[in-house]
Design a protein around this motif. Structure first.
Motif, short mmCIF file in Angstrom:
data_model
loop_
_atom_site.label_atom_id
_atom_site.label_comp_id
_atom_site.label_asym_id
_atom_site.label_seq_id
_atom_site.Cartn_x
_atom_site.Cartn_y
_atom_site.Cartn_z
N THR A 209 -5.24 17.81 1.01
CA THR A 209 -4.41 17.17 0.06
C THR A 209 -3.50 16.08 0.62
OG1 THR A 209 -4.44 19.19 -1.36
CG2 THR A 209 -2.89 17.53 -1.74
N VAL A 210 -3.47 15.21 0.04
CA VAL A 210 -2.64 13.81 0.34
C VAL A 210 -1.59 13.91 -1.09
CG1 VAL A 210 -2.42 11.66 0.80
CG2 VAL A 210 -4.43 12.56 1.63
N LEU A 211 -0.35 14.00 -0.68
CA LEU A 211 0.73 13.76 -1.43
C LEU A 211 1.33 12.51 -1.25
CD1 LEU A 211 2.32 15.57 -3.38
CD2 LEU A 211 4.02 15.99 -1.55
N LEU A 212 1.11 11.68 -2.25
CA LEU A 212 1.60 9.98 -2.26
C LEU A 212 2.75 10.08 -3.03
CD1 LEU A 212 -2.06 9.01 -3.22
CD2 LEU A 212 -0.95 8.78 -1.02
N THR A 279 0.29 3.76 -15.29
CA THR A 279 1.20 2.63 -14.30
C THR A 279 0.92 3.36 -13.03
OG1 THR A 279 2.49 2.13 -16.18
CG2 THR A 279 3.31 1.66 -13.84
N VAL A 280 1.26 4.44 -12.54
CA VAL A 280 1.25 5.01 -11.41
C VAL A 280 -0.15 5.03 -10.91
CG1 VAL A 280 1.53 7.09 -9.89
CG2 VAL A 280 3.23 6.65 -11.79
N GLY A 281 -1.23 5.37 -11.66
CA GLY A 281 -2.62 5.08 -11.34
C GLY A 281 -3.02 3.79 -10.77
N TYR A 282 -2.40 2.88 -11.61
CA TYR A 282 -2.96 1.41 -11.43
C TYR A 282 -1.93 1.10 -9.96
CZ TYR A 282 -2.95 -3.76 -11.98
OH TYR A 282 -2.96 -4.99 -11.72
N THR A 283 -1.08 1.62 -9.84
CA THR A 283 0.07 1.08 -8.56
C THR A 283 -0.74 1.61 -7.38
OG1 THR A 283 1.89 1.21 -9.85
CG2 THR A 283 2.07 1.52 -7.57
N LEU A 284 -1.50 2.75 -7.34
CA LEU A 284 -2.01 3.55 -6.25
C LEU A 284 -3.61 3.06 -6.25
CD1 LEU A 284 -0.40 6.94 -6.45
CD2 LEU A 284 0.09 5.16 -4.76
N GLY A 285 -4.16 2.56 -7.40
CA GLY A 285 -5.68 2.41 -7.35
C GLY A 285 -6.34 3.66 -7.69
N LEU A 286 -5.81 4.69 -8.31
CA LEU A 286 -6.48 5.86 -8.45
C LEU A 286 -6.51 6.13 -10.03
CD1 LEU A 286 -4.46 8.13 -6.04
CD2 LEU A 286 -6.65 7.28 -5.57
N LYS A 287 -7.49 7.00 -10.42
CA LYS A 287 -7.64 7.35 -11.54
C LYS A 287 -6.87 8.83 -11.89
CE LYS A 287 -9.21 8.15 -15.70
NZ LYS A 287 -8.64 9.49 -16.00
N ILE A 288 -5.79 8.75 -12.40
CA ILE A 288 -4.98 10.15 -12.51
C ILE A 288 -5.80 10.99 -13.56
CG2 ILE A 288 -2.92 11.10 -13.16
CD1 ILE A 288 -2.63 9.31 -10.58
N ASP A 289 -6.16 12.15 -13.17
CA ASP A 289 -6.77 13.18 -14.24
C ASP A 289 -5.56 13.76 -15.02
OD1 ASP A 289 -9.73 13.22 -13.00
OD2 ASP A 289 -8.32 13.43 -11.13
N VAL A 419 7.97 3.94 1.21
CA VAL A 419 9.60 3.55 1.34
C VAL A 419 9.63 2.62 2.54
CG1 VAL A 419 10.15 5.79 0.57
CG2 VAL A 419 9.97 5.46 2.90
N PRO A 420 10.81 1.74 2.72
CA PRO A 420 10.94 0.91 3.67
C PRO A 420 10.94 1.85 5.09
CG PRO A 420 12.55 0.69 1.90
CD PRO A 420 11.83 1.84 1.46
N PRO A 421 10.38 1.33 6.14
CA PRO A 421 9.79 -0.08 6.06
C PRO A 421 8.42 -0.24 5.83
CG PRO A 421 9.58 1.12 8.27
CD PRO A 421 10.32 2.07 7.36
N LEU A 422 7.57 0.76 5.31
CA LEU A 422 6.26 0.56 4.84
C LEU A 422 6.38 -0.35 3.76
CD1 LEU A 422 3.43 1.45 5.01
CD2 LEU A 422 3.86 3.37 3.40
N ILE A 423 7.07 -0.58 2.86
CA ILE A 423 7.21 -1.37 1.77
C ILE A 423 8.56 -1.80 1.41
CG2 ILE A 423 5.02 -0.47 0.48
CD1 ILE A 423 6.90 0.72 -1.81
N ASN A 424 8.54 -2.86 0.95
CA ASN A 424 10.08 -3.30 0.28
C ASN A 424 10.16 -2.88 -1.37
OD1 ASN A 424 12.12 -4.79 -0.80
ND2 ASN A 424 11.85 -6.48 0.58
N ILE A 433 -0.05 -1.02 -0.99
CA ILE A 433 0.06 0.23 -1.51
C ILE A 433 -1.21 0.73 -1.71
CG2 ILE A 433 0.80 1.74 -3.48
CD1 ILE A 433 3.37 -0.30 -3.55
N ARG A 434 -2.26 -0.13 -2.38
CA ARG A 434 -3.55 0.33 -2.51
C ARG A 434 -4.35 0.46 -1.38
NH1 ARG A 434 -2.89 -3.77 -6.81
NH2 ARG A 434 -2.22 -2.76 -8.69
N THR A 435 -4.09 -0.24 -0.45
CA THR A 435 -4.85 -0.28 0.91
C THR A 435 -4.46 1.21 1.60
OG1 THR A 435 -5.15 -2.73 1.19
CG2 THR A 435 -5.67 -1.12 3.07
N VAL A 436 -3.21 1.24 1.69
CA VAL A 436 -2.60 2.61 2.47
C VAL A 436 -2.97 3.91 1.72
CG1 VAL A 436 -0.70 3.62 3.18
CG2 VAL A 436 -0.71 1.33 3.39
N THR A 437 -3.21 3.84 0.29
CA THR A 437 -3.56 4.95 -0.22
C THR A 437 -4.89 5.38 0.01
OG1 THR A 437 -2.08 4.48 -2.20
CG2 THR A 437 -3.97 5.92 -2.55
N ALA A 438 -5.96 4.13 -0.07
CA ALA A 438 -7.39 4.61 0.03
C ALA A 438 -7.52 4.95 1.37
CB ALA A 438 -8.09 3.14 -0.14
#
Length: 491
Positions: A209-212, A279-289, A419-424, A433-438
């Motif tokens: 499991t990955v907790l994003l 919105t969260v699914g679009y942000t992460l590039g995932l399909k939320i079930d 969160v910073p410093p990963l993203i602003n 965000i989508r690249t790191v998630t994938a």
């Protein structure tokens, strides 16, 4: 050879009745009821051998039990049948103990000894009934909790067949993505504000499991192209600031804003849930079930129900409107309210530190809520859970989700916090965000071994063995995008 025609004494009556409560048929054999005793004993032995065979031949006993539990809670009819069978077996066992006492001919005993033997036999009979009654009660309480929580209508998923020829409940997907929300609902607050926003992405084969975790204060949130919210906010979620400078156009307010403005959706009400999920699914590039909204104070009651959680508080945490509360530093077992204040306090802290503390509470609950603890406090856990969750997971899916949850407990669980410093958070890099998630999901799917936890901040490293040659290496800067163990840095 002992004379069986001689009336047994009070010790023999009590002893053989007690043995019959554990080994049915024993008292009947002793009393000369050979056919009845052998029939009862053979049936009992056959059932024990069948159970032993299941245990020995099952490659994954915990998975098998979880599957049975999932089928039980997924079907109200099966639940009712289980309660009925349990009570029937209890009544049969009770009657068997009573009959075992009767065949021992206690009427030949003096009146005082008859009373003693009858009292002991009655106690044994009631005691033999209790486990079956307890099982029936647990199942009935489970059904009540499941009925209250999993009331969403079942949405049929495309029927697919896996490589083994069996129907695939996951419709060919390798992962299940569940949006986990922590809601700060209260009587004096309007709408639902999601202070904790996480997506649990679970590998359906391994349980890895990955907790994003997305920060509540994420700004300029982008919406699904073509959606009503995207048409209203084409350049991101932006509203005028409040008079005190605070903002209400952050990620945590999306649900509440969508619910409060049905005109955006052509007059349709209660669009907050779907809007936030999309919105969260679009942000992460995932399909939320599915999603699960956790009431924060219901979560505290769940922690109390399992007897508290042991946490390391690195420094004093102050809380309360007037800073009147305090969770002292140290490692100890915290009750629900203190665990929640540890996770949620903003005093002398920021949102990113709070996210880390929330992750520590989740990790502690996951690791410390073992089956023995849950069973011993089952009623309290079930009642707390009824106040805890709001979800759109359809009840029939529990048959598959319960075994998957057992896999998760023993699998690799990592986390990525955006969160910073990963993203602003003021000007997020959405592509990053989508690249790191994938990348995190690929690593989770490929890993088969449990994660080796990294040392907590401030921990003293082990001394280098003398046999190891000394080398000079430049210190590495930790990669903020690298997935971490869910309890890394929690002490």
């Amino acid at each position: 050879m002992r004379d069986r025609s001689k009336p047994p004494g009070v010790g023999a009556v009590i002893g053989w009745t007690a043995l019959a409560a554990i080994v049915p048929g024993a008292a009947h054999l002793r009393a000369g009821w050979r056919r009845t005793g052998l029939a009862i004993l053979c049936t009992y032995t056959a059932l024990l051998l069948a159970l032993l065979w299941v245990v020995l031949t099952s490659s994954d006993l915990s998975g098998l039990l979880a599957g049975l539990a999932g089928q039980l809670v997924a079907s109200s009819g099966l639940t009712s049948l289980t309660v009925g069978v349990s009570l029937a077996l209890g009544a049969a066992w009770f009657a068997l103990v009573v009959h075992s006492f009767v065949v021992m001919n206690p009427g030949t005993l003096p009146s005082v000894k008859q009373a003693v033997a009858g009292g002991v036999a009655g106690t044994l009979a009631v005691a033999s009934l209790l486990p079956f009654g307890l099982v029936g009660q647990y199942v009935a309480v489970s059904q009540s909790a499941v009925d209250d929580i999993f009331s969403a209508p079942s949405t049929p998923r495309p029927a697919t067949v896996g490589g083994d020829g069996e129907e695939d409940p996951w419709a060919g997907h390798s992962r299940v993505n569940i949006l986990l929300l922590g809601g700060d609902a209260d009587t004096h607050r309007v709408g639902v504000r999601t202070d904790s926003i996480n997506v649990a992405s679970v590998d359906v084969k391994t349980g890895n499991t990955v907790l994003l975790s997305l920060p509540r204060n994420l700004e300029n949130v982008r919406f699904v192209p073509g959606s009503p919210m995207a048409k209203r906010f084409p350049n991101g979620f932006r509203l005028p600031a409040n008079p005190d400078g605070s903002r209400e156009d952050l990620l945590f307010a999306v649900w509440e804003y969508a619910d409060s403005h049905p005109e955006i959706f052509g007059g349709r009400k209660n669009q907050g849930t779907k809007t936030l999920i999309d919105t969260v699914g679009y942000t992460l590039g995932l399909k939320i079930d599915w999603y699960a909204l956790v009431n924060m104070w219901g979560f505290a009651r769940l922690i109390d129900a399992i007897g508290g959680v042991t946490l390391t508080v690195p420094q004093d945490v102050v809380f309360g409107k007037y800073n009147e509360g305090l969770v002292k530093a140290g490692t100890r077992k915290l009750r629900g309210a203190d665990a929640m204040w540890f996770a949620r306090s903003r005093t002398n802290s920021d949102d990113y530190t709070r996210m880390g503390r929330q992750r520590c509470v989740l990790g502690a609950l996951l690791s410390q809520s073992d089956p023995a603890t849950v069973l011993s406090r089952f009623n309290q856990v079930a009642l707390a859970t009824k106040e805890l969750l709001r979800t759109d997971i359809p009840r029939p899916m529990l048959e598959h989700l319960v075994p998957l949850a057992v896999k998760v407990k023993n699998a690799k669980v990592t986390s990525v916090q955006f969160v910073p410093p990963l993203i602003n958070t003021g000007y997020p890099d959405w592509a990053k965000i989508r690249t790191v998630t994938a990348k995190a999901l690929r690593a989770s799917s490929l890993t088969r071994r449990p994660l080796t936890a990294t040392a907590a901040p401030g921990a003293t490293p082990k001394a280098t063995p003398k046999t190891t040659p000394k080398t000079t290496a430049s210190p590495r800067t930790p990669d903020p995008a690298a997935p971490k163990g869910i309890t890394d840095g929690c002490g």
